[in-house]
Design a protein around this motif. Sequence first.
Motif, PDB file in Angstrom:
ATOM      1  N   GLN A 134       0.820  -1.223   0.000  1.00 40.94           N
ATOM      2  CA  GLN A 134       0.000   0.000   0.000  1.00 40.94           C
ATOM      3  C   GLN A 134       0.849   1.266   0.000  1.00 40.94           C
ATOM      4  O   GLN A 134       0.584   2.207  -0.738  1.00 40.94           O
ATOM      5  CB  GLN A 134      -0.930  -0.002   1.216  1.00 40.94           C
ATOM      6  CG  GLN A 134      -1.991  -1.075   1.134  1.00 40.94           C
ATOM      7  CD  GLN A 134      -2.846  -1.121   2.395  1.00 40.94           C
ATOM      8  OE1 GLN A 134      -2.753  -0.259   3.249  1.00 40.94           O
ATOM      9  NE2 GLN A 134      -3.676  -2.142   2.498  1.00 40.94           N
ATOM     10  N   ARG A 137       2.825   2.053  -3.349  1.00 41.05           N
ATOM     11  CA  ARG A 137       1.991   2.635  -4.401  1.00 41.05           C
ATOM     12  C   ARG A 137       1.870   4.148  -4.202  1.00 41.05           C
ATOM     13  O   ARG A 137       1.963   4.929  -5.136  1.00 41.05           O
ATOM     14  CB  ARG A 137       0.609   1.973  -4.304  1.00 41.05           C
ATOM     15  CG  ARG A 137      -0.384   2.391  -5.348  1.00 41.05           C
ATOM     16  CD  ARG A 137      -1.698   1.684  -5.103  1.00 41.05           C
ATOM     17  NE  ARG A 137      -2.171   1.904  -3.740  1.00 41.05           N
ATOM     18  CZ  ARG A 137      -3.174   1.246  -3.185  1.00 41.05           C
ATOM     19  NH1 ARG A 137      -3.804   0.297  -3.842  1.00 41.05           N
ATOM     20  NH2 ARG A 137      -3.558   1.518  -1.952  1.00 41.05           N
ATOM     21  N   LYS A 138       1.690   4.536  -2.950  1.00 43.56           N
ATOM     22  CA  LYS A 138       1.542   5.968  -2.630  1.00 43.56           C
ATOM     23  C   LYS A 138       2.863   6.714  -2.843  1.00 43.56           C
ATOM     24  O   LYS A 138       2.902   7.805  -3.408  1.00 43.56           O
ATOM     25  CB  LYS A 138       1.071   6.079  -1.176  1.00 43.56           C
ATOM     26  CG  LYS A 138       0.719   7.476  -0.723  1.00 43.56           C
ATOM     27  CD  LYS A 138      -0.517   7.990  -1.404  1.00 43.56           C
ATOM     28  CE  LYS A 138      -0.713   9.467  -1.131  1.00 43.56           C
ATOM     29  NZ  LYS A 138      -1.460  10.115  -2.203  1.00 43.56           N
ATOM     30  N   SER A 141       3.783   7.721  -6.466  1.00 43.83           N
ATOM     31  CA  SER A 141       3.152   8.880  -7.085  1.00 43.83           C
ATOM     32  C   SER A 141       3.932  10.153  -6.742  1.00 43.83           C
ATOM     33  O   SER A 141       3.893  11.134  -7.475  1.00 43.83           O
ATOM     34  CB  SER A 141       1.690   8.994  -6.663  1.00 43.83           C
ATOM     35  OG  SER A 141       1.588   9.301  -5.297  1.00 43.83           O
ATOM     36  N   ARG A 144       7.704  10.066  -8.760  1.00 46.73           N
ATOM     37  CA  ARG A 144       7.791  10.416 -10.182  1.00 46.73           C
ATOM     38  C   ARG A 144       8.115  11.905 -10.374  1.00 46.73           C
ATOM     39  O   ARG A 144       8.803  12.281 -11.321  1.00 46.73           O
ATOM     40  CB  ARG A 144       6.509  10.035 -10.927  1.00 46.73           C
ATOM     41  CG  ARG A 144       5.274  10.733 -10.445  1.00 46.73           C
ATOM     42  CD  ARG A 144       4.057   9.929 -10.865  1.00 46.73           C
ATOM     43  NE  ARG A 144       3.947   9.845 -12.308  1.00 46.73           N
ATOM     44  CZ  ARG A 144       3.097  10.576 -13.016  1.00 46.73           C
ATOM     45  NH1 ARG A 144       2.327  11.436 -12.406  1.00 46.73           N
ATOM     46  NH2 ARG A 144       3.040  10.451 -14.301  1.00 46.73           N
ATOM     47  N   TYR A 145       7.645  12.751  -9.431  1.00 50.61           N
ATOM     48  CA  TYR A 145       7.992  14.175  -9.530  1.00 50.61           C
ATOM     49  C   TYR A 145       9.470  14.408  -9.210  1.00 50.61           C
ATOM     50  O   TYR A 145      10.109  15.282  -9.781  1.00 50.61           O
ATOM     51  CB  TYR A 145       7.099  15.011  -8.611  1.00 50.61           C
ATOM     52  CG  TYR A 145       5.697  15.144  -9.165  1.00 50.61           C
ATOM     53  CD1 TYR A 145       5.452  15.987 -10.242  1.00 50.61           C
ATOM     54  CD2 TYR A 145       4.647  14.407  -8.660  1.00 50.61           C
ATOM     55  CE1 TYR A 145       4.185  16.093 -10.787  1.00 50.61           C
ATOM     56  CE2 TYR A 145       3.373  14.505  -9.190  1.00 50.61           C
ATOM     57  CZ  TYR A 145       3.146  15.354 -10.258  1.00 50.61           C
ATOM     58  OH  TYR A 145       1.896  15.454 -10.794  1.00 50.61           O
TER      59      TYR A 145
ATOM     60  N   THR B  46      -2.778  13.049   1.706  1.00 51.66           N
ATOM     61  CA  THR B  46      -2.516  13.429   0.313  1.00 51.66           C
ATOM     62  C   THR B  46      -1.077  13.080  -0.054  1.00 51.66           C
ATOM     63  O   THR B  46      -0.813  12.509  -1.089  1.00 51.66           O
ATOM     64  CB  THR B  46      -2.733  14.934   0.111  1.00 51.66           C
ATOM     65  OG1 THR B  46      -1.954  15.640   1.076  1.00 51.66           O
ATOM     66  CG2 THR B  46      -4.193  15.303   0.268  1.00 51.66           C
ATOM     67  N   ALA B  82      -5.583   4.471  -1.908  1.00 56.37           N
ATOM     68  CA  ALA B  82      -4.649   5.596  -1.934  1.00 56.37           C
ATOM     69  C   ALA B  82      -5.412   6.860  -2.322  1.00 56.37           C
ATOM     70  O   ALA B  82      -6.289   6.810  -3.185  1.00 56.37           O
ATOM     71  CB  ALA B  82      -3.547   5.326  -2.952  1.00 56.37           C
ATOM     72  N   TRP B  83      -5.083   7.971  -1.663  1.00 55.48           N
ATOM     73  CA  TRP B  83      -5.663   9.247  -2.087  1.00 55.48           C
ATOM     74  C   TRP B  83      -5.059   9.612  -3.443  1.00 55.48           C
ATOM     75  O   TRP B  83      -3.863   9.449  -3.654  1.00 55.48           O
ATOM     76  CB  TRP B  83      -5.344  10.359  -1.077  1.00 55.48           C
ATOM     77  CG  TRP B  83      -5.959  11.687  -1.440  1.00 55.48           C
ATOM     78  CD1 TRP B  83      -7.215  12.108  -1.116  1.00 55.48           C
ATOM     79  CD2 TRP B  83      -5.369  12.752  -2.192  1.00 55.48           C
ATOM     80  NE1 TRP B  83      -7.438  13.366  -1.614  1.00 55.48           N
ATOM     81  CE2 TRP B  83      -6.328  13.794  -2.296  1.00 55.48           C
ATOM     82  CE3 TRP B  83      -4.122  12.930  -2.806  1.00 55.48           C
ATOM     83  CZ2 TRP B  83      -6.085  14.993  -2.966  1.00 55.48           C
ATOM     84  CZ3 TRP B  83      -3.884  14.130  -3.483  1.00 55.48           C
ATOM     85  CH2 TRP B  83      -4.855  15.137  -3.554  1.00 55.48           C
ATOM     86  N   THR B  84      -5.919  10.050  -4.355  1.00 54.89           N
ATOM     87  CA  THR B  84      -5.390  10.620  -5.594  1.00 54.89           C
ATOM     88  C   THR B  84      -6.081  11.960  -5.787  1.00 54.89           C
ATOM     89  O   THR B  84      -7.145  12.210  -5.204  1.00 54.89           O
ATOM     90  CB  THR B  84      -5.683   9.742  -6.836  1.00 54.89           C
ATOM     91  OG1 THR B  84      -7.071   9.901  -7.176  1.00 54.89           O
ATOM     92  CG2 THR B  84      -5.368   8.277  -6.593  1.00 54.89           C
ATOM     93  N   VAL B 156      -1.611  13.707  -8.466  1.00 56.64           N
ATOM     94  CA  VAL B 156      -0.914  12.512  -7.933  1.00 56.64           C
ATOM     95  C   VAL B 156      -1.915  11.371  -7.809  1.00 56.64           C
ATOM     96  O   VAL B 156      -3.085  11.584  -7.587  1.00 56.64           O
ATOM     97  CB  VAL B 156      -0.265  12.715  -6.545  1.00 56.64           C
ATOM     98  CG1 VAL B 156       0.870  13.703  -6.611  1.00 56.64           C
ATOM     99  CG2 VAL B 156      -1.281  13.141  -5.507  1.00 56.64           C
TER     100      VAL B 156
END
Lengths: 262, 156
Positions: A134, A137-138, A141, A144-145, B46, B82-84, B156
Amino acid sequence: MNTDQKALQELLFQLADDDFILAYRGSEWLGLAPHIEEDVAFSSMSQDTMGHAVMFYEMLESLGVGSADDLAQLRKPEDFRNAVLVERVNGTGHYIEQPNYDWAYAVARTYLYELFKWVRLQSLMNSSFEPLVQISRKMMSELRYHLMHWQTWTKHLANGGEDARNRLQAAIVQVCADIDGLFSLGPNAEAIVGAGLIADEATLKQLWLEKATEALSKNGLSLPDTFPTPSHDGRAGEHTEALTDALNTLSSVYRLDPSAAW
Amino acid sequence: MTEERVWELLQEVKDPEIPVISLVEMGMVNKVQVQDGIVQIEVLPTFVGCPALEIMKRNIAEIVGVAEGVQEVRVQFVFEPAWTSDRISDVGREKLKTFGIAPPPELLQIEESFDVPCPFCGSSNTRLDNLFGPAACRSILYCDSCKNPFEAMKPV
């Protein structure tokens, strides 16, 4: 403690300590980066990375290993499992006095590390330990930046004239002197892989090689043909004086009164 | 105390860094459960290392905790789901604009970078100045039409 629990703890310490110490090195650039926009960006990324370390320390806390704050701030250097690459100083001098930090080394180290982190998180997304799936995955995101950012710097320096290019290429070689330590899963590697927590060292290394080679070749840069065995095996608790100094500095306030409420 | 009432109260808990938008509008509240006066709230961070998380936790306790029929509030941060940035509601997106922050573009359009219209004049003639802004969740952009710098929520 059974073998699987031991393996999980060892892996979590590797993940936590790598991010924690590199984020600390990143934070030492505050006010010293090439321009103010970069100060904002680098600090922001160090904050992300420090936040990732916190998550891993909290997983250890939930396993009953100790409080996250204590794990980060009160352990001895030989209890740290980070690769030696992340503890190397930013350059000569100290933050307060004569910080002759090497920006090319910062770009090369952070970029090559974050590319490895991408590979590592990809693998953790298939881990047998659900909380790691979990959180990876977070983290992806956010990562990548970071990768976009370091790719931009790599491009700037690679195309910024001979001096910038040569310095970056030299920094890549310097980083690669320690890079093998990053792929290591330490003395408990067999148990860690056997428990299905993460892919084995050879697989991680191969995936990183492909990714890093591609990222650098876009800008006419390359990795050295071979990587030496690092001077210290960080995963086994072998570290340089640089880690001792860093831990003394970063924990100095916490050690004044570990029971204080924050 | 009912779950519906807790959701209403959570509408009063604002994002500490963007006080016009609530945690509900941000899509950060995943689940609310009430049993015998004990309120359990699942919140989706977030960003993993967001320093505002503890403040949110406190603010939730201050608003929900004092409501009649509540004995205890338990806030838990979870990462499943997951928050997106796609979770921000339409109302939330409009509120972000009034605060001068461009809402994030949809996730699927992102490759190397991202484009968003200016929250002030609506022009698409904008450029990214810095992927990283004053908070982990925001970037800094510039509008070449109305000449204003502005922030945008990162997709994100």
